[in-house]
Structures are given as C-alpha cells and as structure tokens.
Design a protein around this motif. Structure first.
Motif, PDB file in Angstrom:
ATOM      1  N   GLN A  60      -3.474   7.110  -0.252  1.00 10.74           N
ATOM      2  CA  GLN A  60      -2.094   6.758   0.074  1.00 10.74           C
ATOM      3  C   GLN A  60      -1.534   5.689  -0.861  1.00 10.74           C
ATOM      4  O   GLN A  60      -0.683   4.895  -0.470  1.00 10.74           O
ATOM      5  N   PHE A 215      11.756  -0.205  -3.734  1.00 14.22           N
ATOM      6  CA  PHE A 215      10.800  -0.566  -2.681  1.00 14.22           C
ATOM      7  C   PHE A 215       9.378  -0.095  -2.995  1.00 14.22           C
ATOM      8  O   PHE A 215       8.422  -0.758  -2.664  1.00 14.22           O
ATOM      9  N   TRP A 219       6.208  -2.868  -2.989  1.00 15.44           N
ATOM     10  CA  TRP A 219       5.133  -2.811  -1.995  1.00 15.44           C
ATOM     11  C   TRP A 219       3.837  -2.275  -2.569  1.00 15.44           C
ATOM     12  O   TRP A 219       2.766  -2.545  -2.036  1.00 15.44           O
TER      13      TRP A 219
ATOM     14  N   TYR B  37      10.581  -2.872   3.371  1.00 12.19           N
ATOM     15  CA  TYR B  37       9.240  -2.359   3.662  1.00 12.19           C
ATOM     16  C   TYR B  37       9.305  -1.031   4.424  1.00 12.19           C
ATOM     17  O   TYR B  37       8.568  -0.091   4.127  1.00 12.19           O
ATOM     18  N   LEU B  39      11.651   1.179   4.307  1.00 13.35           N
ATOM     19  CA  LEU B  39      12.058   2.231   3.363  1.00 13.35           C
ATOM     20  C   LEU B  39      10.853   2.732   2.563  1.00 13.35           C
ATOM     21  O   LEU B  39      10.720   3.923   2.289  1.00 13.35           O
ATOM     22  N   TYR B  40       9.979   1.825   2.182  1.00 12.74           N
ATOM     23  CA  TYR B  40       8.752   2.200   1.458  1.00 12.74           C
ATOM     24  C   TYR B  40       7.852   3.059   2.348  1.00 12.74           C
ATOM     25  O   TYR B  40       7.382   4.119   1.937  1.00 12.74           O
ATOM     26  N   ARG B  41       7.669   2.600   3.584  1.00 12.07           N
ATOM     27  CA  ARG B  41       6.756   3.304   4.498  1.00 12.07           C
ATOM     28  C   ARG B  41       7.244   4.706   4.838  1.00 12.07           C
ATOM     29  O   ARG B  41       6.457   5.650   4.885  1.00 12.07           O
ATOM     30  N   LEU B  44       6.458   7.540   2.388  1.00  9.90           N
ATOM     31  CA  LEU B  44       5.077   7.995   2.156  1.00  9.90           C
ATOM     32  C   LEU B  44       4.775   9.223   3.003  1.00  9.90           C
ATOM     33  O   LEU B  44       5.237   9.325   4.139  1.00  9.90           O
ATOM     34  N   PRO B  45       3.978  10.161   2.480  1.00 10.24           N
ATOM     35  CA  PRO B  45       3.589  11.305   3.307  1.00 10.24           C
ATOM     36  C   PRO B  45       2.792  10.826   4.516  1.00 10.24           C
ATOM     37  O   PRO B  45       2.060   9.841   4.435  1.00 10.24           O
ATOM     38  N   SER B  46       2.943  11.525   5.639  1.00 11.16           N
ATOM     39  CA  SER B  46       2.235  11.084   6.838  1.00 11.16           C
ATOM     40  C   SER B  46       0.728  11.343   6.730  1.00 11.16           C
ATOM     41  O   SER B  46      -0.073  10.648   7.327  1.00 11.16           O
ATOM     42  N   LYS B  47       0.364  12.368   5.933  1.00 10.82           N
ATOM     43  CA  LYS B  47      -1.067  12.639   5.744  1.00 10.82           C
ATOM     44  C   LYS B  47      -1.406  12.482   4.270  1.00 10.82           C
ATOM     45  O   LYS B  47      -0.645  12.939   3.416  1.00 10.82           O
ATOM     46  N   PRO B  48      -2.550  11.855   3.971  1.00 12.54           N
ATOM     47  CA  PRO B  48      -2.901  11.664   2.569  1.00 12.54           C
ATOM     48  C   PRO B  48      -3.251  12.987   1.890  1.00 12.54           C
ATOM     49  O   PRO B  48      -3.677  13.941   2.551  1.00 12.54           O
ATOM     50  N   PHE B  49      -3.103  12.997   0.593  1.00  8.22           N
ATOM     51  CA  PHE B  49      -3.468  14.170  -0.210  1.00  8.22           C
ATOM     52  C   PHE B  49      -4.984  14.316  -0.198  1.00  8.22           C
ATOM     53  O   PHE B  49      -5.710  13.339  -0.349  1.00  8.22           O
ATOM     54  N   TYR B  51      -7.921  16.174  -2.193  1.00  8.01           N
ATOM     55  CA  TYR B  51      -8.179  16.922  -3.414  1.00  8.01           C
ATOM     56  C   TYR B  51      -9.367  17.850  -3.214  1.00  8.01           C
ATOM     57  O   TYR B  51     -10.424  17.428  -2.756  1.00  8.01           O
ATOM     58  N   ALA B  53     -11.564  20.445  -5.491  1.00  7.81           N
ATOM     59  CA  ALA B  53     -11.783  20.979  -6.847  1.00  7.81           C
ATOM     60  C   ALA B  53     -11.988  22.473  -6.771  1.00  7.81           C
ATOM     61  O   ALA B  53     -12.681  22.967  -5.880  1.00  7.81           O
ATOM     62  N   PHE B  54     -11.334  23.184  -7.673  1.00 12.79           N
ATOM     63  CA  PHE B  54     -11.590  24.630  -7.763  1.00 12.79           C
ATOM     64  C   PHE B  54     -11.358  25.092  -9.187  1.00 12.79           C
ATOM     65  O   PHE B  54     -10.809  24.377 -10.000  1.00 12.79           O
TER      66      PHE B  54
END
Lengths: 410, 54
Positions: A60, A215, A219, B37, B39-41, B44-49, B51, B53-54
């Motif tokens: 993240q 922002f 941050w 802060y 606005l930054y939050r 962000l995507p709610s779930k992390p990427f 990865y 490999a393929f």
C-alpha cells in the motif's frame, strides 16, 4: 447568563471567527501543498536501489511521480547520462537480494559517466513506472536512455497497467507528458470504453485536487520518514505496521539460497511449459518449407501497440529487451517449437526496431543456474544481463551523441 | 465551552479578539491537515495489489 429571547439572533461565541477559520483552512491546505512540493523535490530514499516489497503497491505504498523524479534529481549529475530502468519483476531484480541486484552491476559496468536508477515494478509493463518518469524528465535530463523488458507479443498499453497506471494519470493531468496523437486517441478510447462517467469524474477530481494539494506526496513522505498509517499485508502487525517505511528493509529472497528442486518443482513444470509454448503458439502457423509465419493480424496489432507505446521522438532512446525463458524449459521444446520460439523473438525485435526503437533479447546462451525460476534471474544471470545491457547502453549513448559534450536531443 | 466563553468575556476586548482569531486560525489549519490526510487515504485502493508471477 440568561436565555436569549425568542426570535433574537443566535449568540456568537467570542472564541470562533468564521472568516478566520476559513482562512486557516486555506492556509493549512496551502502549507501542506508547499511542504509536499518541497520534500519531494529531492530524494528522501537514502541509497535508493529499487522499489522493493516494503515500498511498493503490495504494501500500500504508491511512489509518486515527484518522489521518483526527486530520486533522479538527487542522484544524477548534469554531466552523467541518465539510465532509467523500467519493466517488470525481472528487471526489478526479484530473486536478487539487495547488494546483488542486476542494476547495481549495470551501474558498476557503466561507470561514473552514467547514473542508473531502477524503477521497474512487479507485474508492470514496459510503459509503466520508469517509462512515465523518463518521459516527464525528457527535457530536464536530455542525456537519457530508457531500458525496459517485455516478452515477444506480450501486452503493451500506452497508459500502462494496474496498479501502476496512477503514475500515467498523474503525469498526464500535470501536463508532464508529450502530446502524442496516437496515444492520446488510445487514452480517450480507454476512458470511453472502460470507465463509467462516475469513474471518470472521480479520477478527474482526484487528479485535479492532487495536482494542487499534493496529498500523495506529503503523506508518502510522512509514511516513509515518520509514521506509516496504512494497514498492509507486508507488515501486518504492530508496531512494525506503523513504522516508517525507511525502517522496513529490502528483504528480497535470494534465489541462490533456495534449493534447485524447490525453485523448479516438478508439479509446476507442466504449467510453466504451457506458458513457454504460449509465447509463440497462438500467433504462428507453419508456412512453406516448415517456416513459421506470424499471423498478419497479430503482426498488425503488435505493430500498432509498439508504435503507440512511446512518443516518436523518444523511441530512439528507448531500449527494449525481450526476456528469454530458462533453458530448463526451452530444452524441453520440440525442435519445431524451438524454431517457432526463436522466430517469435526475431519477429518481435524486428517490429520494435522497425518502429524506431533499439531492441534486443537476452537469455540465449544463459545457463540453467542463471535462472531462479522460469523467467527471473539469479544474481549470476543478473550479472550477465548487466553486461549485455551495458554494451547496448554504451553503444546507444554514443549513437545519440551523449558521450560527446554537446547538446543532445532527448 | 460556556465556562470558557465566560472567562474570555472577562478579558479586555482587544485580547478577546486576538484570542478568537488565533483559535479560529489554528482550528482551520488543523482541520486542513486532517482533510489533506483524508484525501490521501480515500485515494488508496481498499485492497493491496497482490503480485502473481506468471
């Protein structure tokens, strides 16, 4: 104090001045924006090597365009040729621990006249990450070479892929990319076809706000240096979860410490062979004299993708490296399949070169032990790659006039 | 709040005004930082990427 009579205006607190409060809001936002611009104008990634797991979208952490430009500005002297490395996990150096990353070897091979920076990301395309930064810095660092890897006839999107596409939108919204009609049309089609009006509005509003308020820059800097506030799977438990990202080390696995049988497990070999065959199987038909012929449709589509990938004036300083698979798998191909695979590499290189890029392959002649798995390289393989790329970069720099102290074109 | 208002009412008008402006400005700046802060939050995507490999 008595109650106010009915109908009289509400009593104003002597402590609160609405006008001054609004002024405070504006001043606060302005201050945040100014601090963000200042801190990201130079690098805060001391001894930057690459975006490893702890400082990547898997954790993240989304590096911003200015943050990446700051890394270049802090490291690259005006008399050096800037070499930006993009591409996917292979070029990021997956399987090569810090200190043995192939781009460190590339820097050492090229010497002091060059500044090498690794902006490759896991699962990225050759048009992601480093490509965006390279284009955004085209005028500030005109003595510049962009190197990235891809596979023959693999996906190329001029606006990159998720989750790294945000960098493209960021650069586009700030006017940091060249006007390039072919790409502009593709971006417009993408927005129209794949984004609803609501998504377009949200993305537009977010980019416009960030362009002014910065922002993400502020941050990220706080998260990297002082306190990270985003829950993520790389550091799931407190207190590490909130530790500044600068304290999360690059703990990339070293392929050399994993037994060969574990890296090339028999149960995945069939799946890997399917992928290896897939590099050419779908686009080729056997022609006269058993020659393998690329499907005209695929050739046309790929040619178009390659043409749109980078603006015309930046193509000649772009070096595309086509990644070969491990000989452990290639040796299991039949002679005919092997011939088709080789033809695919020749054709793909030819199409990149025809469009005006520098293109080559790497991996031919590499040993089984140069690969950590089907596609990623061990440190030994990385050293071979660094030598190959160093030769090509030197030759390209000479061809572009970067070695003579003239005013080069980007 | 009422107690504070009453206490401030006992101060000279000039000091009252200065305190009110300083407090309002500080409150505005604090809320601006919080908004920045947020606005930054929310970007962000709610779930992390993840990865693969393929």
């Amino acid at each position: 104090m008595s109650e106010l009579p009915p109908g009289s205006p509400p009593r104003r607190s002597p402590l609160f001045r609405p006008g001054t409060f609004v002024l405070g809001l504006v001043v606060g936002l302005l201050l945040c924006s100014l601090v963000a611009r200042h801190v990201s104008s130079r690098s805060y990634h001391e001894g930057f090597t690459r975006f490893y797991l702890g400082i990547s979208p898997e954790a993240q952490y989304y590096p911003t365009l200015d943050e990446m430009k700051g890394i270049v500005r802090s490291g690259c002297r005006p008399d050096q040729t800037l070499v930006i490395v993009g591409g996917n996990s292979i070029f990021n150096g997956v399987g090569q621990p810090a200190g043995k990353v192939w781009t460190e070897e590339l820097q050492s091979q090229l010497g002091d006249g060059y500044f090498v920076v690794n902006f490759a990301f896991r699962g990225a395309l050759c048009t992601d990450g480093g490509a965006v930064v390279a284009e955004a810095l085209r005028n500030e660092f005109p003595r510049q070479i962009y190197v990235a890897n891809t596979s023959p006839f693999g996906a190329i999107a001029p606006y990159g892929t998720e989750p790294y596409r945000y960098l493209f939108w960021e650069a586009l919204s700030r006017g940091e990319l060249e006007a390039f009609p072919a790409r502009d049309a593709a971006v417009s089609d993408y927005r129209r076809i794949f984004m609803s009006w609501g998504e377009r509005f949200n993305a537009g509003a977010r980019e416009s706000l960030d362009r002014i308020l910065r922002f993400r820059d502020l941050w990220n800097w706080v998260g990297f240096n002082y306190l990270f506030t985003i829950q993520n799977p790389m550091t799931p438990h407190l207190p590490e979860a909130m530790a500044p990202r600068s304290q999360i080390p690059d703990t990339e696995t070293d392929f050399d410490t994993i037994p060969f049988e574990e890296r090339f497990r028999p149960e995945i070999r069939d799946a890997e062979m399917k992928i290896v065959r897939g590099f050419s199987q779908l686009f080729y038909a056997e022609g006269p004299g058993h020659a393998w012929v690329l499907s005209p449709k695929k050739a046309k589509d790929y040619e178009e993708d390659v043409r749109m990938a980078f603006p015309d004036d930046l193509k000649a300083r772009t070096l595309i490296m086509l990644s070969r698979n491990s000989p452990l798998y290639l040796d299991q191909l039949s002679p005919s399949e092997r011939s088709r695979d080789n033809q695919a590499y020749r054709d793909a290189i030819g199409l990149w070169q025809k469009a005006g890029y520098q293109a080559a392959e790497y991996g031919t002649g590499y040993d089984v032990l140069d690969f950590g798995d089907r596609t990623h390289l061990t440190s030994a393989g990385g050293q071979k790659l660094a030598r190959t790329v160093a030769d090509l970069v030197r030759s390209l720099a000479e061809k572009r006039g970067y070695t003579a102290h003239t005013s080069p074109s980007p | 709040m009422k107690l504070l208002d009453d206490a401030i009412a006992g101060l000279s008008p000039a000091l009252q005004k200065a305190l009110a402006h300083a407090g309002s400005l500080a409150l505005g700046i604090i809320l601006a930082v919080l908004l920045h802060y947020v606005l930054y939050r929310i970007g962000l995507p709610s779930k992390p990427f993840i990865y693969v490999a393929f």
